[in-house]
Design a protein around this motif. Sequence first.
Motif, PDB file in Angstrom:
ATOM      1  N   HIS A  73       8.656 -67.123 -12.319  1.00 18.84           N
ATOM      2  CA  HIS A  73       7.335 -66.606 -11.942  1.00 18.84           C
ATOM      3  C   HIS A  73       6.394 -67.763 -11.623  1.00 18.84           C
ATOM      4  O   HIS A  73       5.625 -67.711 -10.670  1.00 18.84           O
ATOM      5  CB  HIS A  73       6.736 -65.787 -13.095  1.00 18.84           C
ATOM      6  CG  HIS A  73       7.376 -64.455 -13.262  1.00 18.84           C
ATOM      7  ND1 HIS A  73       7.838 -63.713 -12.204  1.00 18.84           N
ATOM      8  CD2 HIS A  73       7.645 -63.717 -14.363  1.00 18.84           C
ATOM      9  CE1 HIS A  73       8.351 -62.593 -12.649  1.00 18.84           C
ATOM     10  NE2 HIS A  73       8.260 -62.561 -13.968  1.00 18.84           N
ATOM     11  N   ALA A  74       6.484 -68.802 -12.446  1.00 23.02           N
ATOM     12  CA  ALA A  74       5.617 -69.959 -12.233  1.00 23.02           C
ATOM     13  C   ALA A  74       5.909 -70.590 -10.878  1.00 23.02           C
ATOM     14  O   ALA A  74       4.995 -71.006 -10.164  1.00 23.02           O
ATOM     15  CB  ALA A  74       5.811 -70.973 -13.348  1.00 23.02           C
ATOM     16  N   ARG A  81      16.675 -74.358  -6.275  1.00 17.53           N
ATOM     17  CA  ARG A  81      16.264 -75.352  -7.273  1.00 17.53           C
ATOM     18  C   ARG A  81      16.018 -74.748  -8.647  1.00 17.53           C
ATOM     19  O   ARG A  81      16.225 -75.401  -9.659  1.00 17.53           O
ATOM     20  CB  ARG A  81      14.997 -76.077  -6.807  1.00 17.53           C
ATOM     21  CG  ARG A  81      15.263 -77.027  -5.660  1.00 17.53           C
ATOM     22  CD  ARG A  81      14.307 -78.188  -5.681  1.00 17.53           C
ATOM     23  NE  ARG A  81      14.414 -78.968  -6.903  1.00 17.53           N
ATOM     24  CZ  ARG A  81      13.495 -79.839  -7.299  1.00 17.53           C
ATOM     25  NH1 ARG A  81      12.403 -80.011  -6.582  1.00 17.53           N
ATOM     26  NH2 ARG A  81      13.652 -80.527  -8.409  1.00 17.53           N
ATOM     27  N   GLN A  82      15.518 -73.515  -8.700  1.00 12.77           N
ATOM     28  CA  GLN A  82      15.157 -72.968 -10.010  1.00 12.77           C
ATOM     29  C   GLN A  82      16.271 -72.107 -10.587  1.00 12.77           C
ATOM     30  O   GLN A  82      16.626 -72.257 -11.742  1.00 12.77           O
ATOM     31  CB  GLN A  82      13.875 -72.128  -9.919  1.00 12.77           C
ATOM     32  CG  GLN A  82      12.719 -72.821  -9.216  1.00 12.77           C
ATOM     33  CD  GLN A  82      12.011 -73.851 -10.093  1.00 12.77           C
ATOM     34  OE1 GLN A  82      12.359 -74.037 -11.247  1.00 12.77           O
ATOM     35  NE2 GLN A  82      11.036 -74.528  -9.522  1.00 12.77           N
ATOM     36  N   ASN A 132      11.133 -68.801  -1.319  1.00 11.61           N
ATOM     37  CA  ASN A 132      12.268 -68.118  -1.927  1.00 11.61           C
ATOM     38  C   ASN A 132      13.514 -68.995  -1.952  1.00 11.61           C
ATOM     39  O   ASN A 132      14.251 -69.019  -2.920  1.00 11.61           O
ATOM     40  CB  ASN A 132      12.587 -66.832  -1.158  1.00 11.61           C
ATOM     41  CG  ASN A 132      11.680 -65.702  -1.596  1.00 11.61           C
ATOM     42  OD1 ASN A 132      10.952 -65.837  -2.578  1.00 11.61           O
ATOM     43  ND2 ASN A 132      11.709 -64.606  -0.862  1.00 11.61           N
ATOM     44  N   VAL A 178       6.963 -69.031  -8.290  1.00  9.39           N
ATOM     45  CA  VAL A 178       6.386 -68.149  -7.270  1.00  9.39           C
ATOM     46  C   VAL A 178       4.884 -68.403  -7.159  1.00  9.39           C
ATOM     47  O   VAL A 178       4.349 -68.593  -6.067  1.00  9.39           O
ATOM     48  CB  VAL A 178       6.629 -66.663  -7.633  1.00  9.39           C
ATOM     49  CG1 VAL A 178       5.923 -65.752  -6.642  1.00  9.39           C
ATOM     50  CG2 VAL A 178       8.112 -66.368  -7.667  1.00  9.39           C
ATOM     51  N   THR A 179       4.226 -68.461  -8.299  1.00  6.62           N
ATOM     52  CA  THR A 179       2.768 -68.590  -8.238  1.00  6.62           C
ATOM     53  C   THR A 179       2.332 -69.972  -7.778  1.00  6.62           C
ATOM     54  O   THR A 179       1.225 -70.135  -7.304  1.00  6.62           O
ATOM     55  CB  THR A 179       2.115 -68.300  -9.605  1.00  6.62           C
ATOM     56  OG1 THR A 179       2.672 -69.178 -10.568  1.00  6.62           O
ATOM     57  CG2 THR A 179       2.347 -66.876 -10.034  1.00  6.62           C
ATOM     58  N   THR A 180       3.209 -70.991  -7.924  1.00 11.80           N
ATOM     59  CA  THR A 180       2.808 -72.287  -7.403  1.00 11.80           C
ATOM     60  C   THR A 180       3.242 -72.450  -5.950  1.00 11.80           C
ATOM     61  O   THR A 180       3.267 -73.550  -5.413  1.00 11.80           O
ATOM     62  CB  THR A 180       3.389 -73.453  -8.235  1.00 11.80           C
ATOM     63  OG1 THR A 180       4.790 -73.255  -8.383  1.00 11.80           O
ATOM     64  CG2 THR A 180       2.733 -73.527  -9.599  1.00 11.80           C
ATOM     65  N   GLY A 181       3.607 -71.357  -5.310  1.00  8.83           N
ATOM     66  CA  GLY A 181       3.788 -71.369  -3.865  1.00  8.83           C
ATOM     67  C   GLY A 181       5.125 -71.878  -3.358  1.00  8.83           C
ATOM     68  O   GLY A 181       5.250 -72.227  -2.195  1.00  8.83           O
ATOM     69  N   GLN A 182       6.155 -71.902  -4.212  1.00  6.45           N
ATOM     70  CA  GLN A 182       7.453 -72.353  -3.704  1.00  6.45           C
ATOM     71  C   GLN A 182       8.129 -71.219  -2.934  1.00  6.45           C
ATOM     72  O   GLN A 182       7.959 -70.054  -3.265  1.00  6.45           O
ATOM     73  CB  GLN A 182       8.324 -72.828  -4.875  1.00  6.45           C
ATOM     74  CG  GLN A 182       7.705 -74.032  -5.571  1.00  6.45           C
ATOM     75  CD  GLN A 182       8.448 -74.415  -6.833  1.00  6.45           C
ATOM     76  OE1 GLN A 182       9.660 -74.457  -6.868  1.00  6.45           O
ATOM     77  NE2 GLN A 182       7.707 -74.697  -7.887  1.00  6.45           N
ATOM     78  N   PRO A 239      20.800 -73.623 -10.325  1.00  7.07           N
ATOM     79  CA  PRO A 239      21.264 -74.600 -11.320  1.00  7.07           C
ATOM     80  C   PRO A 239      21.363 -74.009 -12.718  1.00  7.07           C
ATOM     81  O   PRO A 239      22.229 -74.392 -13.500  1.00  7.07           O
ATOM     82  CB  PRO A 239      20.189 -75.693 -11.276  1.00  7.07           C
ATOM     83  CG  PRO A 239      19.504 -75.524  -9.980  1.00  7.07           C
ATOM     84  CD  PRO A 239      19.583 -74.069  -9.646  1.00  7.07           C
ATOM     85  N   ASN A 240      20.484 -73.065 -13.036  1.00  9.08           N
ATOM     86  CA  ASN A 240      20.504 -72.484 -14.368  1.00  9.08           C
ATOM     87  C   ASN A 240      21.565 -71.406 -14.540  1.00  9.08           C
ATOM     88  O   ASN A 240      21.858 -71.001 -15.658  1.00  9.08           O
ATOM     89  CB  ASN A 240      19.133 -71.902 -14.711  1.00  9.08           C
ATOM     90  CG  ASN A 240      18.175 -72.987 -15.138  1.00  9.08           C
ATOM     91  OD1 ASN A 240      18.374 -73.643 -16.146  1.00  9.08           O
ATOM     92  ND2 ASN A 240      17.153 -73.219 -14.334  1.00  9.08           N
ATOM     93  N   ARG A 293      12.433 -64.561 -15.581  1.00  5.30           N
ATOM     94  CA  ARG A 293      11.986 -65.586 -16.524  1.00  5.30           C
ATOM     95  C   ARG A 293      10.672 -66.175 -16.045  1.00  5.30           C
ATOM     96  O   ARG A 293      10.400 -66.253 -14.846  1.00  5.30           O
ATOM     97  CB  ARG A 293      13.029 -66.700 -16.623  1.00  5.30           C
ATOM     98  CG  ARG A 293      14.267 -66.293 -17.371  1.00  5.30           C
ATOM     99  CD  ARG A 293      14.050 -66.255 -18.857  1.00  5.30           C
ATOM    100  NE  ARG A 293      14.160 -67.580 -19.421  1.00  5.30           N
ATOM    101  CZ  ARG A 293      15.325 -68.165 -19.680  1.00  5.30           C
ATOM    102  NH1 ARG A 293      16.440 -67.532 -19.458  1.00  5.30           N
ATOM    103  NH2 ARG A 293      15.375 -69.369 -20.175  1.00  5.30           N
ATOM    104  N   GLU A 294       9.903 -66.645 -17.001  1.00  8.30           N
ATOM    105  CA  GLU A 294       8.559 -67.097 -16.635  1.00  8.30           C
ATOM    106  C   GLU A 294       8.565 -68.348 -15.764  1.00  8.30           C
ATOM    107  O   GLU A 294       7.671 -68.534 -14.951  1.00  8.30           O
ATOM    108  CB  GLU A 294       7.742 -67.305 -17.900  1.00  8.30           C
ATOM    109  CG  GLU A 294       7.425 -65.978 -18.575  1.00  8.30           C
ATOM    110  CD  GLU A 294       6.531 -66.124 -19.796  1.00  8.30           C
ATOM    111  OE1 GLU A 294       6.451 -67.236 -20.320  1.00  8.30           O
ATOM    112  OE2 GLU A 294       5.919 -65.121 -20.192  1.00  8.30           O
ATOM    113  N   PHE A 295       9.571 -69.203 -15.916  1.00 10.44           N
ATOM    114  CA  PHE A 295       9.512 -70.402 -15.072  1.00 10.44           C
ATOM    115  C   PHE A 295       9.744 -70.078 -13.599  1.00 10.44           C
ATOM    116  O   PHE A 295       9.270 -70.791 -12.716  1.00 10.44           O
ATOM    117  CB  PHE A 295      10.439 -71.515 -15.582  1.00 10.44           C
ATOM    118  CG  PHE A 295      11.915 -71.298 -15.407  1.00 10.44           C
ATOM    119  CD1 PHE A 295      12.531 -71.577 -14.195  1.00 10.44           C
ATOM    120  CD2 PHE A 295      12.683 -70.839 -16.460  1.00 10.44           C
ATOM    121  CE1 PHE A 295      13.888 -71.399 -14.047  1.00 10.44           C
ATOM    122  CE2 PHE A 295      14.045 -70.667 -16.316  1.00 10.44           C
ATOM    123  CZ  PHE A 295      14.650 -70.939 -15.112  1.00 10.44           C
TER     124      PHE A 295
END
Lengths: 554, 326, 290
Positions: free
Chosen positions: C181-182, C196-197, C190, C184-188, C200-201, C177-179
């Motif tokens: 990917h987002a 957190r991402q 694994n 990953v790209t904002t440096g969070q 929970p979902n 899912r894109e969020f």
Amino acid sequence: MTETPLLDVRNLTIDLPRGADRPHAVQDLTFTLEPGEILCVVGESGSGKSMTAHAVLGLLPKAVKVSSGEIRHQGTNVFSLPERDQRALRGGRIAMIFQEPMTALNPLMRVGDQIDEVLRYHTTLDRAARRARVVELLGSVGLPEPDHLRRSYPFRLSGGQRQRVMIAMALAVEPDILIADEPTTALDVTTQKQILELIQDIQAKRRMGVMFITHDFGVVAEIAHRVAVMQRGQIVEIGTAEEVLNHPKHPYTRQLIAAVPHLIEHREDFTRARQPVLTAEKVCKTFHIGGGFLTPGRKVVAGDDLSLTIHQGETVGLVGESGSGKSTLGRSIVGLIKPDSGRILFEGVDLLSLSRPAFRPYRRHVQMVFQDPYASLNPRHTVGDIITQGPVAFGEDRHKALEKAKALLKLVGLDASAAERFPHEFSGGQRQRISIARALALEPKLLIADEPVSALDVSVQAQVLDLLEDLRHRLNLSMLFITHDLRIAAQICDTIAVMQKGRIVEIGPAKEVFGNPQHAYTRTLLDAIPGKGWTIPEDVVPVTRRSAALRSSA
Amino acid sequence: MPRIALFISQRLVKAVFVVLAIAVFNFFLVHAAPGDPAAVMAGEAGAADAKFVEQLRQQFGLDRPLYEQLGTYMSKVVQADLGYSYRQQRPVFDLLVDRLPVTLSLTLTAFVLALLGGIALGTLAAMRAGTWSDTAITVVGLTAYATPIFWIGLMLILLFSVNLGWLPAFGTESIGAGYTGWEAFLDRARHLVLPVTTLGLFYMAVYTRLTRASILEVRDMDFVKTARAKGLPEWRIVSVHILRNAILPVITVAGFQAGHLIGGSILIETVFALPGIGRLAFEAVLQRDYQVLLGIFLLTSVVVVVFNLLTDLIYSLVDPRIEVAP
Amino acid sequence: MTAAAITPSRKGAGFWGAFARNKGAVIGLAFLTLIVLMAAFADVLYPDSPWDMTAMPFQPPLSDDALLGSDTLGRDIAAGIAHGARVSLLIGLTSTAVAVLIGVFLGAVSGFYGGRVDDLVMRFTELFQTIPNFVLAVVLVAIFTPSLTSIVLAIAIVSWPPLARLARGEFMSLRSREFVHAAVTTGQSNMTIIWRQILPNSLSPIIVSASLMVATAILLESSLSFLGLGDPNLMSWGYMVGAARTVIRQAWWMSFFPGIAILLTVLALNLVGEGLNDALNPKLARKGRS
């Protein structure tokens, strides 16, 4: 016109179930469809255009009911007919094709049999005659080797071929009316062009009435004889194509037309200064799909020797059809995909050679805006959280980050209070603004925008594009803008790279590529743009986009 | 049809690997069993002096390193040698082969009936979704799904054998009745009614649920809308377009779950005193006859693997998209 | 667009609202509460050990000294049911917890990392799904001698594969899912992304499956103890039915009431699970009805 219209819709009102966002799907709708004409019904998502089409065929979902009005087919009210006769009408006199050719055919049935079914229930032809007719139909919609293709299952066919099968099926018993519900929206431009031509051709030959539902004014300009514009369940304007396209009266029509991306915007040539921000050199990537033990799987070349440079302040457009590999390059740059070979230099450093920890600091310089505003925001986090997660991951103080997030929200045209709310409280356009704010929170030098407006309605599309255009000037950003829509690329990009099957076939300044395309494929793409012969009327104020962005409520 | 041939050979190879993996797993279970295997064996044989234990240990290679023992074990398994039951004084494999037909006839009949019944009821419920017949089927299904099968078995015995006296409760045939030919067959069939019903009821509930959910999902798919737009009569839309697509996944899941039925037969055969593998397992548990128990474990696993293969084969004939299956 | 337009808005309905709309779920929850109370107060209701002889053997139900009758050794059936509730719930919950830990861990790793790791984990999972699960449970408990621990572990070992597949599917789809990917790209990292991402979902379907798995675990436990593979120190419903099996002709109540207890508990859990499903996965629930 004195002859009875093919289709006469009078005061049609369709109720939505309780609890929906409005009481009626369509309200008091009146229009006619004459023999031999193409009527385009245009509107944005939720305007009720699809619902209207479904009502004509009696295909409404169970929860939705026609509450008043009538639909007359050659003078007889369809609703008053017994179920048996309605069925004879469906597929017999009125046929329909749908938006998604990939799912509209039964996956377990040969395509020939699916067409044969129509003949079986609407004609008295015997087996052999039906078979001959199926082959004839498949041939008439331009499918190769119809006798062989008849025996194929849908999964073997491409999207365009499936849509042709759908059309063949619709034409099986020579109906008077063809209802086409966004039949080309899911297709690539070049395929779209072919399908549009096919529909026009068939319509002209058989003098059918076609009700063509679309959201794209380019397509309207290409094929419509008459146009009906719908907004929130009502027809706000209806008239000949000439009138509506060139002399739109209703403000909503004017607003929609103004938002249509123009192919050639007069952009100044970009002057390249100093070192490039990003250089991609000979990037290659092949995906292996499926396969496993004993089976090799399918190879998809998504990147073959891709090279390009992006300078400071430059927007490079990466244009191509689906499967051309245009997203692969963008994803490789942000490190979501690891290419097989090649180099990606950011300010001189090869990102591909870096280890994970060494790559991390570079992440903040290159940020990405995603395609689907509904999937790109975590539904369980507040907007404030979503925007600050990046900076916090890079060690910024949470409070400071939140203050900055609020400032960013204002910058992208939202209220600072949005930070406390959750994504589901926002519309698609607003979500895309949030997504942009998230990308900007890390103060990147390069922004990768992967089809950032393709999931949005035209009017919202224009606002988001304006915002991006505005931001890159203000923040002096470089941008890689990935899109399948040349019209959009023409508006926002300085440099255009055209991709086909994993290769960049042409790259150059936007003006050059659009004005004087060198590669045959570029010419095909340009030629396939719907409505290229139509120039948006001067008097439809080409809204000074900048201000639109600022007051937007997307 | 090279595509299907490839698919099947792929599945065959996989099945062989699965069986081998289960055999290895089985070997380690033997070693995990409490006590020294030799001492246990000696105990089972009724002699416990140290010398005999040592002799057994050498005879069975238990003094060898583990990997060598594994090798010996595997080569024995390949030759269908599953060890010797001292309790029953017979090779385990022979015991199993004797008992297999009863279990197979019980589980296969129950499976087929459960599947047919489940698909029929699930279709009925989905077609009438929201009406009282749907509610009734759902409630009964939910109850059947929540009832322990051994208890259903006992209650059926109570009702149909003890109180009403309609059907025999125990065994596979009336002992001493001397039936022959057609009568003997009927007699056996009558003995199977209650066990098959008991085992089938639970799985019928499972397949009913699956079918209902699957149909409701397929019903909303685009190609069903296409079929409607073609003006086809409702029965044809249901039978050709909805059912065919909806039942395929049900059959896959059902085939996949076949192993559970064999597990259930342990309980059923215990309740109804049927001389099958399940009853043998129960006896082995009581007598702590691990050799037999592990043999049963291996054999039932193999049966399931074979069954899954058959399901794959049927599937590959029905679904044209087979090459995309993982 | 049509779908969006006709979807009634669910805002404000909230978790309990959605749960309470399913009547079965409310009844199930009420039942379950009663059973939990019975388990909690078993010592107060029946202070004596359920193994004690408190009445004459073979007393039918509604006799003076045994409400639901007594068994072949004069033990009170009602006392056995009250104390058995503890065992059933305890084993049901703990074995599910263990299965969830194993399944979600393997599924998460498999779905998140994909590739070879995924291949390996999935082959392993398939292997466990092929093995007839009840046979394996019987073998494991028999070999490791029946005890609370061995029963819990055996049930967990045969129950985790579906959860692993579920968690894998969720992780895999969320991973792309894109969020995510987002993130990953904002440096969070694994770990942040998983905790957190993604987690929970993916929780709602896992919670729903786990609640249904408690029911299955209770059925498995009762089947094991019916075969005499229960913990010999604990009174359990399956054992009571198993012990009364041979005297079914003379004393139906000995097996009838414990069976009813199992049925009601498992049914209640299933109903609650479906209610949770409606409340947590509104989209799926809509499909199921209408």
